[in-house]
Write an enzyme that holds these catalytic residues in place. Sequence first.
Site, PDB file in Angstrom:
ATOM      1  N   LYS A 259       1.237  47.254  45.111  1.00 16.07           N
ATOM      2  CA  LYS A 259       1.924  47.087  46.415  1.00 16.07           C
ATOM      3  C   LYS A 259       1.368  47.999  47.494  1.00 16.07           C
ATOM      4  CE  LYS A 259       6.277  45.480  44.354  1.00 16.07           C
ATOM      5  NZ  LYS A 259       6.021  45.724  42.919  1.00 16.07           N
TER       6      LYS A 259
ATOM      7  N   THR B 252      -7.602  51.866  55.044  1.00 17.09           N
ATOM      8  CA  THR B 252      -7.319  52.426  53.715  1.00 17.09           C
ATOM      9  C   THR B 252      -6.992  51.316  52.716  1.00 17.09           C
ATOM     10  OG1 THR B 252      -6.540  54.443  54.737  1.00 17.09           O
ATOM     11  CG2 THR B 252      -5.813  54.054  52.479  1.00 17.09           C
TER      12      THR B 252
HETATM   13  O1  C5P Z   1      11.673  42.827  32.574  1.00 16.42           O
HETATM   14  P1  C5P Z   1      11.668  41.786  33.654  1.00 16.42           P
HETATM   15  O2  C5P Z   1      11.298  40.402  33.183  1.00 16.42           O
HETATM   16  O3  C5P Z   1      12.909  41.823  34.486  1.00 16.42           O
HETATM   17  O4  C5P Z   1      10.443  42.275  34.555  1.00 16.42           O
HETATM   18  C1  C5P Z   1      10.149  41.722  35.761  1.00 16.42           C
HETATM   19  C2  C5P Z   1       8.970  42.419  36.389  1.00 16.42           C
HETATM   20  O5  C5P Z   1       8.856  41.957  37.732  1.00 16.42           O
HETATM   21  C3  C5P Z   1       9.073  43.931  36.498  1.00 16.42           C
HETATM   22  O6  C5P Z   1       7.738  44.461  36.439  1.00 16.42           O
HETATM   23  C4  C5P Z   1       9.668  44.158  37.849  1.00 16.42           C
HETATM   24  O7  C5P Z   1       9.275  45.360  38.448  1.00 16.42           O
HETATM   25  C5  C5P Z   1       9.068  43.017  38.647  1.00 16.42           C
HETATM   26  N1  C5P Z   1       9.864  42.606  39.784  1.00 16.42           N
HETATM   27  C6  C5P Z   1      11.180  42.149  39.696  1.00 16.42           C
HETATM   28  N2  C5P Z   1      11.857  41.747  40.787  1.00 16.42           N
HETATM   29  C7  C5P Z   1      11.267  41.788  41.955  1.00 16.42           C
HETATM   30  C8  C5P Z   1       9.955  42.225  42.082  1.00 16.42           C
HETATM   31  C9  C5P Z   1       9.274  42.625  40.959  1.00 16.42           C
HETATM   32  O8  C5P Z   1      11.741  42.104  38.621  1.00 16.42           O
HETATM   33  N3  C5P Z   1      11.929  41.376  43.003  1.00 16.42           N
END
Ligand code: C5P
Length: 239
Positions: A64, A71
């Site tokens: 992100k 940069t």
């Molecule tokens: O364990 P889980 O299936 O919930 O993981 C979802 C992944 O997606 C994690 O890496 C989490 O940081 C990411 N994520 C999320 N919701 C968001 C953005 C990213 O769960 N809105």
Amino acid sequence: MHVKSNPIFVALDLPTPDQALAIAQQVAPHVGGFKIGLELFTAGGAAVVSAVQSLGADVFLDLKFHDIPNTVAKAVANATRLNVQMMTIHCAGGPDMIRAAETSAQETAAAMNVDPPLILGVTVLTSMDQNQLQSIGVNQVVEDQVAALASMAMESGLRGLVCSPLELNRLRSILGPELALVTPGIRAASDALGDQKRVMGPIEALEAGATRLVIGRPIYASANPAQAARSIAASIGMD
Ligand code: C5P
């Protein structure tokens, strides 16, 4: 639903490279790739990216980026040199930053003679509710801010976004069929929700227009990660 390659990317949200690689080895045959985020990258750096790639898997580097255009362009170039297939930037960095990221990915990949990685824009983090948005000076409702950032990102040349499953329909209808939409928050009916509140099943998400699914705990925290990955893959006709 129209899926050519396995759309499942397993989030390797594990504290050490050893733990992440143990999971990756077990599930690699059943998935399209792995997401390496801030926790694992700050522990394992470029070495963990290449260890995951040595399993024959694609990598989604989810760091992100959000900084001045120069940069971000340099960070995108370095990530492109790691041969990752997807990476994230914050749309809130604005049009110049987004253009710089996309140009850097294209130019670096062209110099390497490889396909450019997909740069995905993050719109509004799901941890931001209306109060949080207002406290950083944004008065729009969350859904409208998501749509505004997404439209601006597409106009600035971005080819994909990360979004919640519940945003898929609206973003697909506003932004058209070409855009890549990568979504976390995927749960089968039998999975624990964990801290995910707005979830969708894998088939529903693909039917709503997702092009890739990011799945973490239902796979890596399962008693049998390989079996969990295989059964999700089979449910979408991929195994
Ligand atoms: O364990 P889980 O299936 O919930 O993981 C979802 C992944 O997606 C994690 O890496 C989490 O940081 C990411 N994520 C999320 N919701 C968001 C953005 C990213 O769960 N809105």
